[in-house]
Design a protein around this motif. Structure first.
Motif, PDB file in Angstrom:
ATOM      1  N   LEU A 175       0.829  -1.204   0.000  1.00  0.00           N
ATOM      2  CA  LEU A 175       0.000   0.000   0.000  1.00  0.00           C
ATOM      3  C   LEU A 175       0.861   1.250   0.000  1.00  0.00           C
ATOM      4  CD1 LEU A 175      -2.768   1.363   0.210  1.00  0.00           C
ATOM      5  CD2 LEU A 175      -2.595   1.161   2.701  1.00  0.00           C
ATOM      6  N   GLY A 176       1.910   1.246   0.817  1.00  0.00           N
ATOM      7  CA  GLY A 176       2.800   2.403   0.875  1.00  0.00           C
ATOM      8  C   GLY A 176       3.451   2.701  -0.466  1.00  0.00           C
ATOM      9  N   ALA A 177       3.921   1.645  -1.130  1.00  0.00           N
ATOM     10  CA  ALA A 177       4.533   1.825  -2.456  1.00  0.00           C
ATOM     11  C   ALA A 177       3.517   2.366  -3.451  1.00  0.00           C
ATOM     12  CB  ALA A 177       5.103   0.493  -2.938  1.00  0.00           C
ATOM     13  N   PHE A 178       2.294   1.853  -3.370  1.00  0.00           N
ATOM     14  CA  PHE A 178       1.241   2.298  -4.281  1.00  0.00           C
ATOM     15  C   PHE A 178       0.930   3.776  -4.074  1.00  0.00           C
ATOM     16  CE2 PHE A 178      -3.233   2.818  -5.520  1.00  0.00           C
ATOM     17  CZ  PHE A 178      -3.228   2.247  -6.783  1.00  0.00           C
ATOM     18  N   VAL A 179       0.784   4.181  -2.836  1.00  0.00           N
ATOM     19  CA  VAL A 179       0.457   5.576  -2.524  1.00  0.00           C
ATOM     20  C   VAL A 179       1.586   6.509  -2.946  1.00  0.00           C
ATOM     21  CG1 VAL A 179       0.035   7.197  -0.640  1.00  0.00           C
ATOM     22  CG2 VAL A 179      -1.125   4.988  -0.653  1.00  0.00           C
ATOM     23  N   VAL A 180       2.825   6.126  -2.644  1.00  0.00           N
ATOM     24  CA  VAL A 180       3.973   6.972  -2.987  1.00  0.00           C
ATOM     25  C   VAL A 180       4.108   7.135  -4.504  1.00  0.00           C
ATOM     26  CG1 VAL A 180       6.496   7.083  -2.962  1.00  0.00           C
ATOM     27  CG2 VAL A 180       5.257   6.496  -0.876  1.00  0.00           C
ATOM     28  N   CYS A 181       3.878   6.045  -5.243  1.00  0.00           N
ATOM     29  CA  CYS A 181       4.083   6.085  -6.696  1.00  0.00           C
ATOM     30  C   CYS A 181       2.950   6.789  -7.444  1.00  0.00           C
ATOM     31  CB  CYS A 181       4.244   4.663  -7.236  1.00  0.00           C
ATOM     32  SG  CYS A 181       5.782   3.855  -6.751  1.00  0.00           S
ATOM     33  N   TRP A 182       1.738   6.709  -6.931  1.00  0.00           N
ATOM     34  CA  TRP A 182       0.596   7.256  -7.659  1.00  0.00           C
ATOM     35  C   TRP A 182       0.152   8.636  -7.176  1.00  0.00           C
ATOM     36  CZ3 TRP A 182      -1.546   5.810 -12.127  1.00  0.00           C
ATOM     37  CH2 TRP A 182      -1.288   4.518 -12.593  1.00  0.00           C
ATOM     38  N   THR A 183       0.423   8.987  -5.931  1.00  0.00           N
ATOM     39  CA  THR A 183      -0.056  10.268  -5.401  1.00  0.00           C
ATOM     40  C   THR A 183       0.457  11.485  -6.179  1.00  0.00           C
ATOM     41  OG1 THR A 183      -0.352   9.363  -3.177  1.00  0.00           O
ATOM     42  CG2 THR A 183      -0.152  11.744  -3.364  1.00  0.00           C
ATOM     43  N   PRO A 184       1.747  11.579  -6.520  1.00  0.00           N
ATOM     44  CA  PRO A 184       2.201  12.760  -7.276  1.00  0.00           C
ATOM     45  C   PRO A 184       1.442  12.957  -8.583  1.00  0.00           C
ATOM     46  CG  PRO A 184       4.080  11.543  -6.427  1.00  0.00           C
ATOM     47  CD  PRO A 184       2.890  10.683  -6.183  1.00  0.00           C
ATOM     48  N   GLY A 185       1.210  11.867  -9.321  1.00  0.00           N
ATOM     49  CA  GLY A 185       0.477  11.978 -10.579  1.00  0.00           C
ATOM     50  C   GLY A 185      -0.952  12.425 -10.373  1.00  0.00           C
ATOM     51  N   LEU A 186      -1.587  11.926  -9.322  1.00  0.00           N
ATOM     52  CA  LEU A 186      -2.964  12.323  -9.044  1.00  0.00           C
ATOM     53  C   LEU A 186      -3.051  13.785  -8.614  1.00  0.00           C
ATOM     54  CD1 LEU A 186      -4.249   9.127  -7.183  1.00  0.00           C
ATOM     55  CD2 LEU A 186      -4.894   9.902  -9.474  1.00  0.00           C
ATOM     56  N   VAL A 187      -2.054  14.242  -7.873  1.00  0.00           N
ATOM     57  CA  VAL A 187      -2.023  15.658  -7.471  1.00  0.00           C
ATOM     58  C   VAL A 187      -1.873  16.547  -8.704  1.00  0.00           C
ATOM     59  CG1 VAL A 187      -0.690  17.410  -6.232  1.00  0.00           C
ATOM     60  CG2 VAL A 187      -1.143  15.196  -5.157  1.00  0.00           C
ATOM     61  N   VAL A 188      -1.032  16.114  -9.645  1.00  0.00           N
ATOM     62  CA  VAL A 188      -0.863  16.878 -10.888  1.00  0.00           C
ATOM     63  C   VAL A 188      -2.171  16.929 -11.671  1.00  0.00           C
ATOM     64  CG1 VAL A 188       0.228  16.785 -13.164  1.00  0.00           C
ATOM     65  CG2 VAL A 188       1.617  16.545 -11.125  1.00  0.00           C
ATOM     66  N   LEU A 189      -2.884  15.792 -11.740  1.00  0.00           N
ATOM     67  CA  LEU A 189      -4.178  15.777 -12.425  1.00  0.00           C
ATOM     68  C   LEU A 189      -5.181  16.699 -11.729  1.00  0.00           C
ATOM     69  CD1 LEU A 189      -4.683  11.986 -13.283  1.00  0.00           C
ATOM     70  CD2 LEU A 189      -4.137  13.854 -14.864  1.00  0.00           C
ATOM     71  N   LEU A 190      -5.139  16.726 -10.400  1.00  0.00           N
ATOM     72  CA  LEU A 190      -6.028  17.601  -9.647  1.00  0.00           C
ATOM     73  C   LEU A 190      -5.729  19.066  -9.949  1.00  0.00           C
ATOM     74  CD1 LEU A 190      -8.215  18.050  -7.499  1.00  0.00           C
ATOM     75  CD2 LEU A 190      -6.432  17.864  -5.758  1.00  0.00           C
ATOM     76  N   LEU A 191      -4.451  19.416  -9.991  1.00  0.00           N
ATOM     77  CA  LEU A 191      -4.070  20.795 -10.306  1.00  0.00           C
ATOM     78  C   LEU A 191      -4.511  21.181 -11.714  1.00  0.00           C
ATOM     79  CD1 LEU A 191      -0.478  20.917  -8.750  1.00  0.00           C
ATOM     80  CD2 LEU A 191      -2.565  21.962  -7.836  1.00  0.00           C
ATOM     81  N   ASP A 192      -4.389  20.234 -12.633  1.00  0.00           N
ATOM     82  CA  ASP A 192      -4.837  20.492 -14.000  1.00  0.00           C
ATOM     83  C   ASP A 192      -6.355  20.667 -14.041  1.00  0.00           C
ATOM     84  OD1 ASP A 192      -4.745  20.833 -16.750  1.00  0.00           O
ATOM     85  OD2 ASP A 192      -4.903  18.689 -17.148  1.00  0.00           O
ATOM     86  N   GLY A 193      -7.066  19.816 -13.282  1.00  0.00           N
ATOM     87  CA  GLY A 193      -8.517  19.933 -13.224  1.00  0.00           C
ATOM     88  C   GLY A 193      -8.970  21.260 -12.639  1.00  0.00           C
ATOM     89  N   LEU A 194      -8.160  21.806 -11.729  1.00  0.00           N
ATOM     90  CA  LEU A 194      -8.467  23.106 -11.115  1.00  0.00           C
ATOM     91  C   LEU A 194      -7.973  24.264 -11.974  1.00  0.00           C
ATOM     92  CD1 LEU A 194      -7.610  22.252  -7.394  1.00  0.00           C
ATOM     93  CD2 LEU A 194      -9.883  22.418  -8.436  1.00  0.00           C
ATOM     94  N   ASN A 195      -7.440  23.912 -13.152  1.00  0.00           N
ATOM     95  CA  ASN A 195      -6.993  24.910 -14.141  1.00  0.00           C
ATOM     96  C   ASN A 195      -5.859  25.778 -13.620  1.00  0.00           C
ATOM     97  OD1 ASN A 195      -7.078  26.014 -16.706  1.00  0.00           O
ATOM     98  ND2 ASN A 195      -8.571  27.597 -16.152  1.00  0.00           N
ATOM     99  N   CYS A 196      -4.903  25.120 -12.961  1.00  0.00           N
ATOM    100  CA  CYS A 196      -3.720  25.831 -12.467  1.00  0.00           C
ATOM    101  C   CYS A 196      -2.734  26.008 -13.624  1.00  0.00           C
ATOM    102  CB  CYS A 196      -3.072  25.050 -11.326  1.00  0.00           C
ATOM    103  SG  CYS A 196      -1.621  25.849 -10.617  1.00  0.00           S
TER     104      CYS A 196
END
Length: 361
Positions: free
Chosen positions: A245-266
């Motif tokens: 779980l830790g490996a999964f969260v560490v590897c995927w969280t940065p990409g999801l944060v980037v998608l969130l920022l894009d969705g918020l039109n940053c």
């Protein structure tokens, strides 16, 4: 009424969102990304195939937890397929893709992420069912496990197809995102927030289960004198899952944060400069999982090693204890029904039995 652009190629949408980074996927950077991607994909295919084969071959792994672990390996194998398809449809090629082909490219990635995420969530439920009842393995039947696995893939395929089914910006290009030029920004916000919330919930659940197991095991251990490895089996099993779980969260969280920022039109977050590296980081998760399986479980590693070497070893080696006894704490015909307390006590009984055999000899 808004005009829809189903017949346009992707260059129209990339130009609409000013995603100039398509042109940057050339030269040295593209070669480096493709080389690393090719190596990682080959490793993913081979290693996860070995994990699945090990679970099928070794009867000690014929329990719900390991079936779900094998399905997680299947999800990683599928992720490898998604990345291979991506490598042949990225860079300058991206602009020449049709809308349907681009949907397929991204849908494969979304499906692989969802399959891994839901699988970890089901493993959390399975661990909760067994641990809270103080059992090493749950009483889930093979039919129920099969149903759960089929449900995991049904949910994953559906989530991967959501943009194709209509939640996109083909009829409202003003709402298109930058990283995914035909995905609606509202969908990216929904997708990233949903996954991040599930991440947080799973981390909390796993920590709670782990602390409960450790506390319960310590209390029981003070009343028994069995083998330390047997007493710590539930804790070690949870450590394996928490590492995954830790490996999964560490590897995927940065990409999801980037998608969130894009969705918020940053527009000033520089997300275009890091997206390819975060994609490689997500790919790295599918590489790490088989390594975690083999490192945390000697039985898994020895089974995989025998298959690699294609050598038939003595059957007695199958009975030797490992760092994490995969299915039994003591010889028995029905491990799934054994409680942790019983396993600890049996560790003492088994140890005494062996001593008695030595004394009689």
């Amino acid at each position: 009424m808004n005009e829809c652009y189903y017949d346009k190629r992707m260059d129209f949408f990339y130009n609409n969102t000013n995603a100039h980074t398509v042109d940057e996927w050339t030269g040295t950077q593209l070669i480096v990304v493709l080389c690393f991607g090719t190596f990682f994909c080959l490793f993913i295919f081979i290693s996860n195939s070995l994990v699945i084969a090990a679970v099928v071959k070794n009867k000690r792994f014929h329990f719900p937890f390991y079936y779900l672990l094998a399905n997680l390996a299947a999800a990683d194998f599928f992720a490898g397929i998604a990345y291979v398809f991506l490598m042949f449809n990225t860079g300058p090629v991206s602009k020449t893709l049709t809308v349907n082909r681009w949907f397929l490219r991204q849908g494969l990635l979304d499906t692989s992420l969802t399959a891994s995420l839901v699988n970890l969530l089901v493993i959390a439920v399975e661990r909760h069912m067994s641990i809270m009842r103080m059992k090493i393995h749950s009483n889930l039947t093979k039919k129920r496990v099969t149903f759960l696995i089929m449900s995991i893939w049904a949910i994953a395929i559906f989530m991967g197809a959501v943009p194709t089914l209509g939640w996109n910006c083909l009829c409202d290009i003003t709402a298109c995102s930058s990283l995914a030029p035909i995905y609606s920004r509202s969908y990216l916000v929904f997708w990233s927030v949903l996954n991040l919330v599930v991440f947080f919930i799973m981390v909390v659940v796993y920590i709670r289960i782990y602390m409960y197991v450790q506390r319960k095991t310590n209390v029981l251990s003070s009343h028994t004198s069995g083998s330390i490895s047997r007493r710590r089996t539930p804790v070690k099993l949870m450590k394996t899952v928490m590492t995954l779980l830790g490996a999964f969260v560490v590897c995927w969280t940065p990409g999801l944060v980037v998608l969130l920022l894009d969705g918020l039109n940053c527009t000033h977050c520089g997300i275009q400069n890091v997206k390819r590296w975060f994609l490689l980081l997500a790919l790295l998760n599918s590489v790490m999982n088989p390594i975690i399986y083999s490192y945390k479980d000697d039985e898994m590693w020895s089974t995989m090693k025998r298959m690699i070497c294609c050598s038939s070893e003595d059957k007695s080696q199958d009975r030797r204890s490992s760092r994490i006894p995969s299915t039994v704490l003591c010889r028995s015909t029905d491990t799934s029904g054994h409680y942790i307390e019983d396993g600890i006590i049996q560790g003492t009984i088994c140890g005494k039995g062996h001593l008695g055999e030595k004394g009689s000899s």
